[in-house]
Write an enzyme that holds these catalytic residues in place. Structure first.
Site, short mmCIF file in Angstrom:
data_model
loop_
_atom_site.label_atom_id
_atom_site.label_comp_id
_atom_site.label_asym_id
_atom_site.label_seq_id
_atom_site.Cartn_x
_atom_site.Cartn_y
_atom_site.Cartn_z
N HIS A 323 8.51 -6.69 3.07
CA HIS A 323 9.73 -5.92 3.03
C HIS A 323 10.87 -6.63 2.72
O HIS A 323 12.04 -6.43 2.24
CB HIS A 323 10.08 -4.90 3.72
N GLY A 324 11.05 -8.11 3.44
CA GLY A 324 12.16 -8.60 3.18
C GLY A 324 12.17 -10.08 4.03
O GLY A 324 11.32 -10.21 4.87
#
Length: 466
Positions: A323-324
């Site tokens: 996600h990041g």
């Protein structure tokens, strides 16, 4: 270009007319889709389109090697997967790992200065990487023949799903591209319902929640009461669901209007009675991808209870990292992994679903609050910001709340949420009863009212950042 912008709407209407003007030739429709997909990627940067093309060519060559090799197919697959992962890591995680490695070198007093390189993250790279992995594995397992190059290029770049999903499986989506019979518009009333839902969710409800609750509270958490801070957390849980599920509704509708089916990505996740069920309802295409391509290859639940929990934690950590590139996303993934492990331990010693069997509403409340707690790390810009929020949440008991009305409203929404489950199907059924020439006026009226109520500006899709 936002898919909810007027510009995109007008361009899509023109493309829709051209696309179905070529309905006699699915092959020609595929070429139009491929061109449109690359133009959309290039609208962010022509370099992004070039990177996608080069990546497509390399992965396709690997698929040919896998399919033609009898003895070394698995070696080719491993090499191809390494190339995919390195490509993703280079573009998405270089800055993060460079920063962390430099900090480690400084801590060890080593006089090494790593070069500072600005790396732009190509739009959709996470999604087309996952798409390519499903293709390579399917080819290696002989579940799918090698696709034609242009069909494979369209599979990776298909514009409704390249920006923020859902994640398509090659064995399900490539056959939809390689059709020989003319396509047709699929479930038009459902498509219109999904478009209306998308506009209401993203433009109106998600925008209002963000502007009125989430942004002001997360901007200065130390100034707010515990009730207000809970509203901020609840509000973000609502915002990200409305935003992401609304986006999925929109792209699913676009795909149906083009004659394609996308996988289901959401199934009322906040009705979940435990964390496992939450991941069966939230971002379903991702959770199933992680299950099939990370958790099961790690051993799944086949190697004993302790190893199963390790596999769960590793899978959720990788989900967070996907996600990041930030410690906050890793913590978010770790929280979900630890939560599922705790659930598995409880099931082992107290019986499966031991809380749910006694009180479903308590089970749902616990799941809701745990998920909201994890969203704190997801939405925070940095770990210190999350710590500030947690500090305020555990200390600010005596400040007069500003959002008590919002808190009560969210409580009402939570308990009435199950009643919303059948609204989309009911609305689709009602559209089918209306005379066709009335539908454009109803559609325009709903859109106009929604946009009038919504905050100004075109909202961003949160998951486009991942």
């Amino acid at each position: 270009m936002s898919y909810l912008s007027i510009e995109f709407g007008l361009l899509f209407i023109a493309f829709f007319a051209l696309y179905w003007g070529c309905c006699f030739s699915p092959n020609l429709q595929n070429k139009l889709l491929l061109i449109a997909s690359y133009l959309i990627v290039a609208s962010y940067s022509w370099l992004f389109a070039l990177i996608l093309l080069v990546y497509t060519c390399i992965i396709y060559l690997f698929s040919l090697a896998i399919a033609s090799s009898q003895r070394h197919a698995k070696r080719w697959l491993i090499l191809a997967l390494c190339v995919s992962i390195i490509n993703l890591a280079l573009f998405k995680y270089f800055d993060f790992f460079r920063y962390e490695l430099q900090a480690l070198l400084n801590f060890c007093h080593l006089p090494i200065l790593l070069p500072v390189i600005t790396v732009l993250i190509p739009i959709g790279i996470s999604f087309y990487t996952f798409h390519s992995v499903s293709y390579l594995v399917s080819v290696q397992k002989k579940a799918l023949p090698v696709a034609k190059f242009w069909d494979f290029a369209l599979f990776l770049s298909f514009f409704p799903s390249i920006i923020a999903g859902p994640i398509n499986r090659a064995k399900d989506f490539l056959p939809q591209i390689a059709v020989s019979q003319p396509r047709e518009i699929l479930q038009p009333f459902r498509a219109f319902t999904l478009i209306i839902l998308a506009v209401i969710k993203v433009y109106c409800l998600g925008g209002l929640v963000s502007e009125n609750w989430v942004k002001p509270i997360f901007a200065n958490p130390l100034e707010f009461n515990v009730i207000d801070l809970l509203v901020g957390l609840y509000g973000y849980a609502m915002q990200i669901y409305l935003n992401f599920s609304g986006y999925t509704d929109l792209v699913t509708a676009i795909a149906l209007l083009l004659g394609f089916r996308l996988p289901i990505n959401f199934n009322f996740p906040y009705l979940a009675l435990n964390l496992r069920e939450f991941w069966e309802r939230w971002h379903i295409s991702l959770s199933h991808w992680i299950r099939d391509y990370i958790y099961i290859p790690l051993g799944g639940s086949r190697k004993g209870f302790i190893r199963t929990q390790i596999n769960v934690l590793l899978a959720m950590l990788l989900s967070g990292l996907w996600h990041g590139a930030g410690i906050n996303f890793i913590i978010w993934g770790a929280c979900h992994g630890i939560g599922i492990i705790a659930l598995n331990i409880g099931d082992r010693y107290f019986g499966r679903n031991w809380i749910t069997a006694r009180s479903p509403i308590i089970a749902r409340l616990i799941t809701w609050h745990y998920v909201c707690f994890t969203w704190l790390f997801f939405n925070s810009e940095s770990l210190p910001d999350a710590i500030d929020y947690l500090t305020a949440l555990t200390h600010n008991f005596f400040i007069e709340p500003n959002y008590i009305g919002a808190f009560l409203f969210i409580c009402i929404i939570f308990f009435t949420y199950p009643l919303f489950k059948n609204i989309p199907d009911w609305f689709t059924l009602q559209l089918g009863k209306i005379k066709p020439w009335y539908l454009p006026f109803i559609f325009i009226l709903i859109l106009w009212v929604t946009i009038y109520i919504a905050p100004s500006g075109v909202p961003n899709f949160i998951y486009a950042n991942f």
